[in-house]
Design an enzyme around this catalytic site. Structure first.
Site, PDB file in Angstrom:
ATOM      1  N   ALA A  18       1.748-111.681 -47.738  1.00  0.00           N
ATOM      2  CA  ALA A  18       1.800-111.745 -49.202  1.00  0.00           C
ATOM      3  C   ALA A  18       2.582-110.604 -49.842  1.00  0.00           C
ATOM      4  O   ALA A  18       2.675-110.537 -51.065  1.00  0.00           O
ATOM      5  CB  ALA A  18       0.374-111.758 -49.769  1.00  0.00           C
TER       6      ALA A  18
ATOM      7  N   GLY B  45       8.531-112.227 -50.667  1.00  0.00           N
ATOM      8  CA  GLY B  45       9.022-113.600 -50.488  1.00  0.00           C
ATOM      9  C   GLY B  45       8.072-114.682 -50.991  1.00  0.00           C
ATOM     10  O   GLY B  45       7.490-114.571 -52.075  1.00  0.00           O
TER      11      GLY B  45
ATOM     12  N   ASP C  75      -1.904-106.958 -38.958  1.00  0.00           N
ATOM     13  CA  ASP C  75      -0.828-107.746 -38.367  1.00  0.00           C
ATOM     14  C   ASP C  75      -1.454-109.050 -37.888  1.00  0.00           C
ATOM     15  O   ASP C  75      -2.353-109.033 -37.035  1.00  0.00           O
ATOM     16  CB  ASP C  75      -0.225-106.953 -37.190  1.00  0.00           C
ATOM     17  CG  ASP C  75       0.962-107.677 -36.568  1.00  0.00           C
ATOM     18  OD1 ASP C  75       1.043-108.915 -36.676  1.00  0.00           O
ATOM     19  OD2 ASP C  75       1.804-107.004 -35.958  1.00  0.00           O
TER      20      ASP C  75
ATOM     21  N   SER D 114       8.471-125.806 -42.448  1.00  0.00           N
ATOM     22  CA  SER D 114       9.889-125.639 -42.800  1.00  0.00           C
ATOM     23  C   SER D 114      10.624-126.939 -42.535  1.00  0.00           C
ATOM     24  O   SER D 114      10.221-127.740 -41.683  1.00  0.00           O
ATOM     25  CB  SER D 114      10.511-124.532 -41.949  1.00  0.00           C
ATOM     26  OG  SER D 114      11.912-124.497 -42.145  1.00  0.00           O
TER      27      SER D 114
ATOM     28  N   TYR E 149      12.901-121.055 -33.514  1.00  0.00           N
ATOM     29  CA  TYR E 149      12.301-121.097 -34.859  1.00  0.00           C
ATOM     30  C   TYR E 149      11.941-122.538 -35.222  1.00  0.00           C
ATOM     31  O   TYR E 149      10.844-122.812 -35.736  1.00  0.00           O
ATOM     32  CB  TYR E 149      13.268-120.502 -35.885  1.00  0.00           C
ATOM     33  CG  TYR E 149      12.733-120.570 -37.289  1.00  0.00           C
ATOM     34  CD1 TYR E 149      11.664-119.778 -37.678  1.00  0.00           C
ATOM     35  CD2 TYR E 149      13.278-121.451 -38.231  1.00  0.00           C
ATOM     36  CE1 TYR E 149      11.147-119.854 -38.972  1.00  0.00           C
ATOM     37  CE2 TYR E 149      12.770-121.529 -39.521  1.00  0.00           C
ATOM     38  CZ  TYR E 149      11.702-120.727 -39.881  1.00  0.00           C
ATOM     39  OH  TYR E 149      11.185-120.815 -41.145  1.00  0.00           O
TER      40      TYR E 149
ATOM     41  N   PRO F  59       9.829-125.846 -46.743  1.00  0.00           N
ATOM     42  CA  PRO F  59      10.973-125.419 -47.555  1.00  0.00           C
ATOM     43  C   PRO F  59      12.293-125.542 -46.803  1.00  0.00           C
ATOM     44  O   PRO F  59      12.350-125.394 -45.585  1.00  0.00           O
ATOM     45  CB  PRO F  59      10.681-123.945 -47.844  1.00  0.00           C
ATOM     46  CG  PRO F  59       9.257-123.713 -47.446  1.00  0.00           C
ATOM     47  CD  PRO F  59       8.981-124.706 -46.371  1.00  0.00           C
TER      48      PRO F  59
ATOM     49  N   LEU G  77      16.400-124.115 -47.957  1.00  0.00           N
ATOM     50  CA  LEU G  77      16.978-122.779 -48.161  1.00  0.00           C
ATOM     51  C   LEU G  77      16.265-122.014 -49.289  1.00  0.00           C
ATOM     52  O   LEU G  77      16.319-122.409 -50.452  1.00  0.00           O
ATOM     53  CB  LEU G  77      18.462-122.912 -48.502  1.00  0.00           C
ATOM     54  CG  LEU G  77      19.362-123.331 -47.331  1.00  0.00           C
ATOM     55  CD1 LEU G  77      20.753-123.705 -47.846  1.00  0.00           C
ATOM     56  CD2 LEU G  77      19.459-122.219 -46.287  1.00  0.00           C
ATOM     57  N   VAL G  78      15.618-120.955 -48.911  1.00  0.00           N
ATOM     58  CA  VAL G  78      14.907-120.100 -49.861  1.00  0.00           C
ATOM     59  C   VAL G  78      15.393-118.675 -49.637  1.00  0.00           C
ATOM     60  O   VAL G  78      15.335-118.172 -48.508  1.00  0.00           O
ATOM     61  CB  VAL G  78      13.375-120.142 -49.614  1.00  0.00           C
ATOM     62  CG1 VAL G  78      12.653-119.306 -50.662  1.00  0.00           C
ATOM     63  CG2 VAL G  78      12.859-121.564 -49.604  1.00  0.00           C
TER      64      VAL G  78
HETATM   65  C1  8X3 Z   1      13.554-121.682 -43.588  1.00  0.00           C
HETATM   66  C2  8X3 Z   1      14.513-122.778 -43.843  1.00  0.00           C
HETATM   67  O1  8X3 Z   1      16.713-123.878 -43.196  1.00  0.00           O
HETATM   68  O2  8X3 Z   1      16.591-121.470 -43.001  1.00  0.00           O
HETATM   69  O3  8X3 Z   1      12.441-122.120 -42.923  1.00  0.00           O
HETATM   70  O4  8X3 Z   1      15.429-122.850 -41.429  1.00  0.00           O
HETATM   71  S1  8X3 Z   1      15.865-122.719 -42.811  1.00  0.00           S
END
Ligand code: 8X3
Length: 253
Positions: A11, A14, A61, A141, A154, A184, A186-187
């Site tokens: 938190a 971002g 963490d 994502s 990722y 999400p 592109l953030v």
């Molecule tokens: C983030 C979006 O498109 O950069 O989770 O993977 S992206």
């Protein structure tokens, strides 16, 4: 009505910080987790000043399962009945090919994005089931829907977040507890700076020629999912900038 308690991981910046702000302005009580006490304290001060928010800081963490349990056990009685868990903490390091990357970095990505999310769920959800109310909001994502170049691990971690969200929704189907996976596109946050190991100009290129979303934009969607009447379960939301169509198709001007 009693104010609801929301616990947000990651938190201090971002999307997590955006969520903290949005819930604070809507009168929720906040438990904010992160690793950086200085940044968390700054967020707490802002929310207290701007919204008179009731904020409890819980620095640990998320990868440290023992620390997570100890922190949650240490919560004062009046903070224990968590209504909403926002499993937001997550990251990516590098854009390496699957057969060339650094396994130690990938451990960090998988431990944070997958195992820590699972551990937090395991720690918090039993109480929700017991109390007969609750909501888990996972930060997935668009990367979990489509693998893209340099994103293998990722993308795998976010596909796992989708599977964990779907699985949890199945496991909780006979309870009032809701599960949402926010996906999400592109953030613009610190996300790409970490991905490019601190190279700010490489990070800036990711968002060049497009208006990316912000942490506050994603918080709008998270809050929407949380605030709809309790018989409505927003299972998944894929949310992108207007000029993004898929994980890789983006129109840049
Ligand atoms: C983030 C979006 O498109 O950069 O989770 O993977 S992206």
């Amino acid at each position: 009505m009693e104010k609801k308690i929301v616990l947000i991981t990651g938190a201090s910046s971002g999307i997590g910080e955006g969520c903290a702000r949005k819930f604070a302005m809507n009168g929720y009580r906040l438990i904010l987790n992160g690793r950086n006490m200085e940044k968390l304290t700054a967020v707490k001060r802002e929310l207290e000043t701007e919204y008179r928010a009731d904020v409890c800081l819980l620095p640990f963490d998320v990868r440290d399962r023992g620390a997570a349990k100890a922190a949650l056990d240490s919560l004062p009685e009046e903070w224990k009945a968590i209504d909403i868990l926002v499993n937001n903490a997550g990251l990516v390091i590098g854009v390496d090919k699957e057969h060339e990357g650094n396994l130690d970095e990938w451990d960090i990505v998988l431990d944070t994005n997958v195992k820590s999310l699972l551990a937090m769920t395991r720690l918090v959800v039993p109480g929700m089931v017991e109390r007969g109310r609750g909501h888990v909001i996972n930060m997935g994502s668009i990367a979990g829907d489509y693998a893209y170049p340099g994103g293998s691990v990722y993308c795998a971690s976010k596909a796992a977040v989708k599977a964990l969200s779907d699985g949890l929704r199945i496991d909780l189907v006979d309870t009032p507890v809701r599960v949402t996976n926010i996906k999400p596109g592109l953030v613009e946050t610190n996300f790409s700076v970490v991905r490019f190991r601190g190279d700010k100009s490489a990070a800036d290129n990711v968002y060049k020629g497009i208006r990316p979303l912000t942490g506050d934009d994603i918080a709008e969607v998270v809050y929407f999912a949380a605030a709809v009447p309790e018989h409505i379960q927003v299972a998944e939301v894929l949310v992108m900038p207007a000029n993004q169509a898929t994980g890789t198709i983006v129109s840049r001007k």
